[in-house]
Design an enzyme around this catalytic site. Structure first.
Site, PDB file in Angstrom:
ATOM      1  N   TYR A 146      53.633  86.547   8.897  1.00  0.00           N
ATOM      2  CA  TYR A 146      52.462  87.728   7.757  1.00  0.00           C
ATOM      3  C   TYR A 146      52.301  86.957   7.231  1.00  0.00           C
ATOM      4  O   TYR A 146      51.877  86.566   6.284  1.00  0.00           O
ATOM      5  CB  TYR A 146      51.799  88.671   8.578  1.00  0.00           C
ATOM      6  CG  TYR A 146      50.607  88.682   7.914  1.00  0.00           C
ATOM      7  CD1 TYR A 146      49.598  88.184   8.734  1.00  0.00           C
ATOM      8  CD2 TYR A 146      50.533  89.154   7.259  1.00  0.00           C
ATOM      9  CE1 TYR A 146      48.063  88.616   8.210  1.00  0.00           C
ATOM     10  CE2 TYR A 146      49.282  89.827   6.411  1.00  0.00           C
ATOM     11  CZ  TYR A 146      48.212  89.191   7.491  1.00  0.00           C
ATOM     12  OH  TYR A 146      46.644  89.651   6.834  1.00  0.00           O
ATOM     13  N   LYS A 185      46.852  81.315   6.914  1.00  0.00           N
ATOM     14  CA  LYS A 185      47.378  80.554   6.982  1.00  0.00           C
ATOM     15  C   LYS A 185      47.622  79.342   6.654  1.00  0.00           C
ATOM     16  O   LYS A 185      47.961  78.037   6.003  1.00  0.00           O
ATOM     17  CB  LYS A 185      48.540  79.769   8.399  1.00  0.00           C
ATOM     18  CG  LYS A 185      49.386  81.178   8.732  1.00  0.00           C
ATOM     19  CD  LYS A 185      50.294  82.169   8.106  1.00  0.00           C
ATOM     20  CE  LYS A 185      50.779  82.699   8.187  1.00  0.00           C
ATOM     21  NZ  LYS A 185      51.569  83.977   6.981  1.00  0.00           N
ATOM     22  N   HIS A 188      48.197  93.896  -0.465  1.00  0.00           N
ATOM     23  CA  HIS A 188      48.368  94.482  -0.028  1.00  0.00           C
ATOM     24  C   HIS A 188      50.081  94.571   1.241  1.00  0.00           C
ATOM     25  O   HIS A 188      50.161  93.851   1.162  1.00  0.00           O
ATOM     26  CB  HIS A 188      47.061  93.701   1.426  1.00  0.00           C
ATOM     27  CG  HIS A 188      46.051  94.482   0.981  1.00  0.00           C
ATOM     28  ND1 HIS A 188      45.767  94.004   2.520  1.00  0.00           N
ATOM     29  CD2 HIS A 188      45.622  94.620   0.596  1.00  0.00           C
ATOM     30  CE1 HIS A 188      44.277  93.994   1.717  1.00  0.00           C
ATOM     31  NE2 HIS A 188      44.167  95.195   0.769  1.00  0.00           N
TER      32      HIS A 188
END
Length: 389
Positions: free
Chosen positions: A384, A296, A72
């Protein structure tokens, strides 16, 4: 039994560490309370940072991930009406991999026999001894018989409720904790995702997340009061709530189907410091918990393992006596930054009990700022995909 390293916990952190040590000729044994089937079947997160992908590549266990995983290069924030795309590839030059933690665990487990990593499952009464000395040991029971492992280092990868952190005297560490007033209700279904990228949504009715495990299996979440029960949420109610909270664009592409798994996970932020005491090192959930916002948990455990393996390899193979001592500071520097990101994204995307019109307006203003600011999007993208180790 005597080995240089005893690892407690055969989740991804423990198995990653065992394989990394084995590759460097350092013998270890891994103890696990649950059965192999239970460990393999746990449903967990599915977004991998470069650190986690890199560990699988380093071990040569990345073939299935690269064949079945979904790279992604972006994800979306939603405010109930629009999607705000964060183009992480364009902003950072990196991407994340969507590949379930269940699959990572399977890859690590299946390699154990071939690579002679000894894992003992269904052990009970695991107890750590003499962790403040350089001759610690671990006792456990299997089949009603007590066994003992003598070692030089114990590594606790046994999660928040395991015995490792509890073996550290209360005055030798400090706990930092935030309990959230909601949990995430997750539903897994064999239906195509509503979007080819993840969507984190802030709606006046609450939070929602559209995620996936493959092109034909989806994972969705909504936040619910912490005392809600799964039985209160029949499938249709979940799908109805998702259709509202994710916004009209996503709702138009939702395919409904029966749930394969449904559960409620409470949210907390937690850090125990330091992450080493004497001959005991802590990795993953044994030392810290992050809310799942931002994915995370597994990745932070992987970075702990990266630092722990480096310290142990230098200690045993390069005769660096101070290598172990530096582990906690190195690991915690990254832990706190990941905690900050998960906390801030959770605060942005959820409604809290004491929030009023002002707090809601601030969330909407922040999302609008993110939508129009490349600098804000870059900061989010950098966190991210994962900060450097």
């Amino acid at each position: 039994m005597r080995v240089p390293v005893c690892i407690i916990g055969a989740g991804p952190a423990g198995l990653f560490l065992g394989h990394l040590l084995s590759a460097e000729g350092i013998e270890s044994v891994v103890l696990e309370r649950q059965s192999p089937e239970y460990v393999r079947g746990r449903i967990r997160a599915g977004v991998l940072e470069n650190i986690t992908v890199g560990l699988l590549e380093r071990l040569g266990l990345d073939a299935r991930m690269k064949g079945e995983g979904l790279p992604h290069d972006g994800f979306n924030l939603a405010d109930g009406e629009r999607l705000i795309r964060i183009d992480i590839k364009e902003l950072t030059g990196q991407e994340v991999m969507v590949y379930g933690q269940t699959e990572v665990t399977r890859d690590l487990m299946e390699a154990c026999e071939e690579r002679a990593l000894q894992v003992l499952y269904e052990v009970g009464d695991v107890t750590l001894h003499d962790i403040e000395s350089d001759r610690p040991s671990v006792t456990y029971k299997k089949g009603g018989i007590e066994h003992r492992i003598d070692c030089r280092i114990i590594v606790g990868c046994d999660g928040f409720h395991g015995p490792s952190r509890k073996a550290i005297p209360s005055d030798a560490g400090k706990e930092y904790e935030r309990i959230y007033p909601f949990g995430w209700l997750g539903i897994l279904a064999d239906v195509p995702p509503c979007n080819h990228e993840l969507i984190y949504a802030n709606h006046e009715r609450g939070f929602a997340l559209a995620s996936m495990r493959s092109n034909t299996r989806s994972r969705y979440y909504v936040d619910v009061p912490v005392n809600d029960k799964v039985e209160d949420w029949i499938d249709e109610r979940v799908w109805d709530e998702l259709s509202l909270r994710l916004g009209p664009e996503a709702a138009a592409n939702i395919t409904r189907g029966p749930s394969l798994e449904k559960s409620i996970v409470p949210l907390r932020s937690y850090v125990f410091a330091p992450m080493r005491h004497g001959s005991l090192m802590l990795c993953g959930d044994a030392a810290h918990i992050v809310p799942p916002t931002g994915a995370k948990g597994l990745n932070l455990a992987a970075s702990d393992v990266h630092y722990a393996a480096d310290a142990l390899i230098r200690y045993f193979n390069q005769s660096e006596p101070d290598a172990i001592a530096g582990y906690s500071d190195r690991a915690l520097a990254r832990v706190w930054k990941a905690e900050r990101f998960s906390w801030s994204l959770t605060r942005l995307m959820h409604r809290f009990l004491d929030d009023g019109p002002f707090e809601r307006a601030m969330q909407m203003a922040e999302l609008d700022y993110i939508a129009t600011s490349r600098a804000a999007q870059t900061a989010i993208a950098e966190n991210y995909v994962g900060l450097p180790v």
